[in-house]
Design an enzyme around this catalytic site. Structure first.
Site, short mmCIF file in Angstrom:
data_model
loop_
_atom_site.label_atom_id
_atom_site.label_comp_id
_atom_site.label_asym_id
_atom_site.label_seq_id
_atom_site.Cartn_x
_atom_site.Cartn_y
_atom_site.Cartn_z
N VAL A 196 0.84 -1.21 0.00
CA VAL A 196 0.00 0.00 0.00
C VAL A 196 0.87 1.25 0.00
O VAL A 196 0.57 2.22 -0.71
CB VAL A 196 -0.99 -0.01 1.18
CG1 VAL A 196 -1.79 1.30 1.24
CG2 VAL A 196 -1.95 -1.20 1.07
N CYS A 197 1.95 1.25 0.76
CA CYS A 197 2.83 2.42 0.80
C CYS A 197 3.47 2.66 -0.56
O CYS A 197 3.58 3.80 -1.02
CB CYS A 197 3.91 2.23 1.86
SG CYS A 197 3.23 2.14 3.54
N THR A 198 3.89 1.60 -1.22
CA THR A 198 4.47 1.72 -2.55
C THR A 198 3.45 2.30 -3.52
O THR A 198 3.75 3.24 -4.27
CB THR A 198 4.98 0.35 -3.05
OG1 THR A 198 5.99 -0.11 -2.15
CG2 THR A 198 5.55 0.46 -4.45
#
Length: 146
Positions: free
Chosen positions: A43-45
């Site tokens: 999700v962060c990527t």
């Protein structure tokens, strides 16, 4: 979590682009602060790649973007290099910035919350939202801040 209308806490910290001192942007730029849980996680990527893909639009709106989490600079540099992020990622190893911005922890102690703040040129919080808001939403906000 800080609320809209609150004065943004100032900080200085090391990043993938050298030392960042928030004070240097006050009066000059709008600031998009992205507190994200972890480097190189799905999700962060996705979140930071979406920012990367519209970064020129954010710059055109007179905004700078800064990502923050407690990972060290080695991790941040690898993550940033892998995905070509032009914006700095700050190492908040002592959690001082996270705490100043009221960013809590999730899953007990494992990860910090995902929160996006937009700070206006006067140093005030103009936008605060948990989660992963669309870049179009962030652009709408920065474009409507004088």
């Amino acid at each position: 979590m800080l609320t809209v209308g609150t004065k943004a806490p100032l900080f200085a910290a090391e990043s993938t682009k050298g030392r960042i001192d928030l004070q240097t942007f006050i009066g000059k730029k709008k600031i998009v602060l992205i507190f994200y849980p972890g480097d190189d996680t799905p999700v962060c990527t996705k979140q930071l790649c979406a920012i990367r893909d519209r970064y020129s639009d954010l710059e055109a709106a007179d905004a700078v973007v800064i990502g923050i989490n407690p990972a060290d600079l080695t991790s941040h540099r690898a993550f940033s290099g892998k995905f070509g992020y032009d914006f700095p990622l700050i190492a908040d190893g002592d959690h001082a910035i996270r705490k100043a911005y009221g960013v809590g922890k999730v899953l007990g102690f494992l990860f910090q919350q995902r929160i996006v703040y937009i700070i206006d040129k006067h140093g005030m919080i103009a936008y605060a939202r948990k989660g992963n808001p669309a870049v179009t939403e962030l652009l709408q906000v920065v474009n409507n801040i004088p």
